[in-house]
Write a protein that holds these residues in place. Structure first.
Motif, PDB file in Angstrom:
ATOM      1  N   ARG A  82      22.086  20.071 -20.892  1.00 25.86           N
ATOM      2  CA  ARG A  82      21.366  21.630 -20.899  1.00 25.86           C
ATOM      3  C   ARG A  82      20.058  21.528 -20.831  1.00 25.86           C
ATOM      4  O   ARG A  82      19.396  22.347 -19.881  1.00 25.86           O
ATOM      5  N   LEU A  83      19.444  20.863 -21.545  1.00 25.38           N
ATOM      6  CA  LEU A  83      17.837  20.765 -21.544  1.00 25.38           C
ATOM      7  C   LEU A  83      17.276  20.586 -20.013  1.00 25.38           C
ATOM      8  O   LEU A  83      16.486  20.808 -19.745  1.00 25.38           O
ATOM      9  N   ALA A  84      18.016  19.389 -19.795  1.00 23.29           N
ATOM     10  CA  ALA A  84      17.674  18.822 -18.306  1.00 23.29           C
ATOM     11  C   ALA A  84      17.799  19.938 -17.364  1.00 23.29           C
ATOM     12  O   ALA A  84      17.217  19.964 -16.326  1.00 23.29           O
ATOM     13  N   ALA A  85      18.762  20.623 -17.352  1.00 20.47           N
ATOM     14  CA  ALA A  85      19.039  21.775 -16.482  1.00 20.47           C
ATOM     15  C   ALA A  85      18.009  22.791 -16.525  1.00 20.47           C
ATOM     16  O   ALA A  85      17.977  23.527 -15.401  1.00 20.47           O
ATOM     17  N   GLN A  86      17.559  22.851 -17.505  1.00 25.72           N
ATOM     18  CA  GLN A  86      16.453  23.995 -17.786  1.00 25.72           C
ATOM     19  C   GLN A  86      15.160  23.588 -17.215  1.00 25.72           C
ATOM     20  O   GLN A  86      14.221  24.021 -16.635  1.00 25.72           O
ATOM     21  N   ILE A  87      14.938  22.049 -17.343  1.00 27.36           N
ATOM     22  CA  ILE A  87      13.459  21.415 -16.928  1.00 27.36           C
ATOM     23  C   ILE A  87      13.739  21.132 -15.270  1.00 27.36           C
ATOM     24  O   ILE A  87      12.418  21.601 -14.705  1.00 27.36           O
ATOM     25  N   ARG A  88      14.571  20.638 -14.803  1.00 22.48           N
ATOM     26  CA  ARG A  88      14.564  20.424 -13.257  1.00 22.48           C
ATOM     27  C   ARG A  88      13.923  21.620 -12.293  1.00 22.48           C
ATOM     28  O   ARG A  88      12.825  21.594 -11.609  1.00 22.48           O
ATOM     29  N   PRO A  89      14.568  22.934 -12.750  1.00 18.01           N
ATOM     30  CA  PRO A  89      13.985  23.910 -11.767  1.00 18.01           C
ATOM     31  C   PRO A  89      12.407  24.228 -11.797  1.00 18.01           C
ATOM     32  O   PRO A  89      11.864  24.496 -10.871  1.00 18.01           O
ATOM     33  N   ARG A  90      11.957  24.147 -13.152  1.00 19.02           N
ATOM     34  CA  ARG A  90      10.511  24.447 -13.248  1.00 19.02           C
ATOM     35  C   ARG A  90       9.596  23.250 -12.451  1.00 19.02           C
ATOM     36  O   ARG A  90       8.756  23.461 -12.178  1.00 19.02           O
ATOM     37  N   LEU A  91      10.292  22.004 -12.710  1.00 21.78           N
ATOM     38  CA  LEU A  91       9.585  20.857 -12.139  1.00 21.78           C
ATOM     39  C   LEU A  91       9.798  20.964 -10.578  1.00 21.78           C
ATOM     40  O   LEU A  91       8.694  20.764  -9.915  1.00 21.78           O
ATOM     41  N   ASP A  92      10.766  21.216 -10.163  1.00 26.43           N
ATOM     42  CA  ASP A  92      10.965  21.506  -8.754  1.00 26.43           C
ATOM     43  C   ASP A  92       9.843  22.608  -8.064  1.00 26.43           C
ATOM     44  O   ASP A  92       9.409  22.480  -7.057  1.00 26.43           O
ATOM     45  N   GLU A  93       9.625  23.671  -8.867  1.00 25.10           N
ATOM     46  CA  GLU A  93       8.795  24.695  -8.304  1.00 25.10           C
ATOM     47  C   GLU A  93       7.299  24.049  -8.397  1.00 25.10           C
ATOM     48  O   GLU A  93       6.552  24.300  -7.370  1.00 25.10           O
ATOM     49  N   LEU A  94       6.824  23.159  -9.199  1.00 26.26           N
ATOM     50  CA  LEU A  94       5.872  22.365  -9.367  1.00 26.26           C
ATOM     51  C   LEU A  94       5.591  21.495  -7.959  1.00 26.26           C
ATOM     52  O   LEU A  94       4.611  21.627  -7.400  1.00 26.26           O
ATOM     53  N   PRO A 102      -0.415  16.520 -14.489  1.00 29.85           N
ATOM     54  CA  PRO A 102      -0.208  16.525 -15.867  1.00 29.85           C
ATOM     55  C   PRO A 102      -0.154  17.603 -16.592  1.00 29.85           C
ATOM     56  O   PRO A 102       0.833  17.939 -17.126  1.00 29.85           O
ATOM     57  N   ALA A 103      -1.310  18.338 -16.406  1.00 29.64           N
ATOM     58  CA  ALA A 103      -1.644  19.512 -17.518  1.00 29.64           C
ATOM     59  C   ALA A 103      -0.402  20.617 -16.843  1.00 29.64           C
ATOM     60  O   ALA A 103      -0.017  21.443 -17.550  1.00 29.64           O
ATOM     61  N   SER A 104      -0.401  20.682 -15.484  1.00 28.28           N
ATOM     62  CA  SER A 104       0.540  21.659 -14.950  1.00 28.28           C
ATOM     63  C   SER A 104       2.293  21.259 -15.597  1.00 28.28           C
ATOM     64  O   SER A 104       2.917  22.229 -15.650  1.00 28.28           O
ATOM     65  N   THR A 105       2.458  20.312 -15.367  1.00 27.84           N
ATOM     66  CA  THR A 105       3.817  19.621 -15.911  1.00 27.84           C
ATOM     67  C   THR A 105       3.991  20.047 -17.569  1.00 27.84           C
ATOM     68  O   THR A 105       4.826  20.636 -17.874  1.00 27.84           O
ATOM     69  N   GLN A 106       2.849  19.905 -18.268  1.00 29.42           N
ATOM     70  CA  GLN A 106       2.807  20.152 -19.596  1.00 29.42           C
ATOM     71  C   GLN A 106       3.008  21.645 -20.012  1.00 29.42           C
ATOM     72  O   GLN A 106       3.856  22.134 -20.516  1.00 29.42           O
ATOM     73  N   ARG A 107       2.484  22.406 -19.027  1.00 22.88           N
ATOM     74  CA  ARG A 107       2.272  24.045 -19.056  1.00 22.88           C
ATOM     75  C   ARG A 107       3.980  24.165 -18.970  1.00 22.88           C
ATOM     76  O   ARG A 107       4.479  25.303 -19.384  1.00 22.88           O
ATOM     77  N   ALA A 108       4.356  23.762 -17.797  1.00 18.34           N
ATOM     78  CA  ALA A 108       5.724  24.259 -17.278  1.00 18.34           C
ATOM     79  C   ALA A 108       6.728  23.985 -18.454  1.00 18.34           C
ATOM     80  O   ALA A 108       7.608  24.685 -18.578  1.00 18.34           O
ATOM     81  N   LEU A 109       6.505  22.847 -19.055  1.00 23.54           N
ATOM     82  CA  LEU A 109       7.563  22.638 -20.253  1.00 23.54           C
ATOM     83  C   LEU A 109       7.213  23.281 -21.362  1.00 23.54           C
ATOM     84  O   LEU A 109       8.202  23.939 -22.259  1.00 23.54           O
ATOM     85  N   LEU A 110       6.077  23.602 -21.792  1.00 21.94           N
ATOM     86  CA  LEU A 110       5.709  24.605 -22.703  1.00 21.94           C
ATOM     87  C   LEU A 110       6.146  25.932 -22.535  1.00 21.94           C
ATOM     88  O   LEU A 110       6.939  26.578 -23.402  1.00 21.94           O
ATOM     89  N   ASP A 111       6.315  26.569 -21.173  1.00 22.38           N
ATOM     90  CA  ASP A 111       6.668  27.697 -20.937  1.00 22.38           C
ATOM     91  C   ASP A 111       8.083  27.859 -20.959  1.00 22.38           C
ATOM     92  O   ASP A 111       8.678  28.940 -21.180  1.00 22.38           O
ATOM     93  N   LEU A 112       8.842  26.807 -21.018  1.00 26.38           N
ATOM     94  CA  LEU A 112      10.393  26.801 -21.453  1.00 26.38           C
ATOM     95  C   LEU A 112      10.575  26.878 -22.988  1.00 26.38           C
ATOM     96  O   LEU A 112      11.848  27.194 -23.139  1.00 26.38           O
ATOM     97  N   GLY A 113       9.784  27.093 -23.610  1.00 26.09           N
ATOM     98  CA  GLY A 113       9.875  27.221 -25.224  1.00 26.09           C
ATOM     99  C   GLY A 113       9.938  25.849 -25.738  1.00 26.09           C
ATOM    100  O   GLY A 113      10.218  25.747 -27.057  1.00 26.09           O
ATOM    101  N   ILE A 114       9.619  24.665 -25.308  1.00 30.90           N
ATOM    102  CA  ILE A 114       9.811  23.423 -25.934  1.00 30.90           C
ATOM    103  C   ILE A 114       8.589  23.261 -26.711  1.00 30.90           C
ATOM    104  O   ILE A 114       7.325  23.612 -26.087  1.00 30.90           O
ATOM    105  N   LYS A 115       8.483  22.750 -27.807  1.00 28.27           N
ATOM    106  CA  LYS A 115       7.624  22.598 -28.767  1.00 28.27           C
ATOM    107  C   LYS A 115       6.508  21.404 -28.434  1.00 28.27           C
ATOM    108  O   LYS A 115       7.130  20.702 -27.789  1.00 28.27           O
ATOM    109  N   ALA A 116       5.440  21.870 -28.292  1.00 24.74           N
ATOM    110  CA  ALA A 116       4.151  20.791 -28.063  1.00 24.74           C
ATOM    111  C   ALA A 116       4.439  19.499 -28.490  1.00 24.74           C
ATOM    112  O   ALA A 116       4.304  18.486 -27.903  1.00 24.74           O
TER     113      ALA A 116
END
Length: 177
Positions: A82-94, A102-116
């Motif tokens: 389920r988590l992977a299914a949320q992550i993939r579309p954001r990284l596909d956009e990048l 790396p900073a953009s990848t970090q920001r995309a993961l944080l924007d999903l609500g994942i804790k730092a």
């Protein structure tokens, strides 16, 4: 007649020496295996070890035990998927935007609500013998204290994989060369 006896004896001795020369290592005259019993007999062939560790040194498993990852339960596997299914579309956009920082990848993961503190992002490692890193980012997201969603974002792909964490290092295996 005497010349014939010498020739025959010399021939027999030559054949015996030839046969002993072809004998298996560590055989002695008189050993049952020193001389083949028939011209078509072939020497025994020792079977080589097979399997995934056939070419590995005997201590390979011990030396690489620190890399062993936890097995995920079915419930943990579903959580990771389920988590992977949320992550993939954001990284596909990048990737589509050509943003491999790396900073953009970090920001995309944080924007999903994942804790730092559950996120780890690094730059791609340079290939051995080169100083410059290729474009891209490697990431890991830890979940349920036993699982990881790991992968990378590169110009040619987005990789997303669900796996168990390792006791020694967590989600991202440290660079060892």
């Amino acid at each position: 007649m005497r010349a014939a006896k010498i020739s025959w004896s010399t021939g027999a001795a030559s054949l015996a020496l030839l046969a002993l020369g072809c004998a298996a290592p560590d055989t002695r005259v008189g050993d049952a295996q020193a001389i083949p019993t028939s011209p078509s007999a072939s020497p025994a062939v020792a079977a080589e070890p097979t399997g995934p560790q056939a070419d590995a040194p005997p201590n390979h498993a011990d030396n690489n035990g620190w890399k062993q990852r936890h097995e995920l339960s079915a419930a943990d596997q579903r959580t990771g998927q389920r988590l992977a299914a949320q992550i993939r579309p954001r990284l596909d956009e990048l990737r589509a935007a050509g943003d491999f920082a790396p900073a953009s990848t970090q920001r995309a993961l944080l924007d999903l609500g994942i804790k730092a503190d559950a996120i780890e992002v690094t730059a791609m490692r340079p290939p051995i013998g080169q100083e410059a890193s290729p474009p891209g980012a490697v990431y890991a997201v830890r979940f349920a204290d036993v699982g990881c969603v790991i992968g990378d974002v590169r110009p040619d792909r987005v990789m997303v994989e669900v796996t168990g964490s390792a006791a020694e290092f967590g989600c991202l295996e440290p660079f060892s060369h």
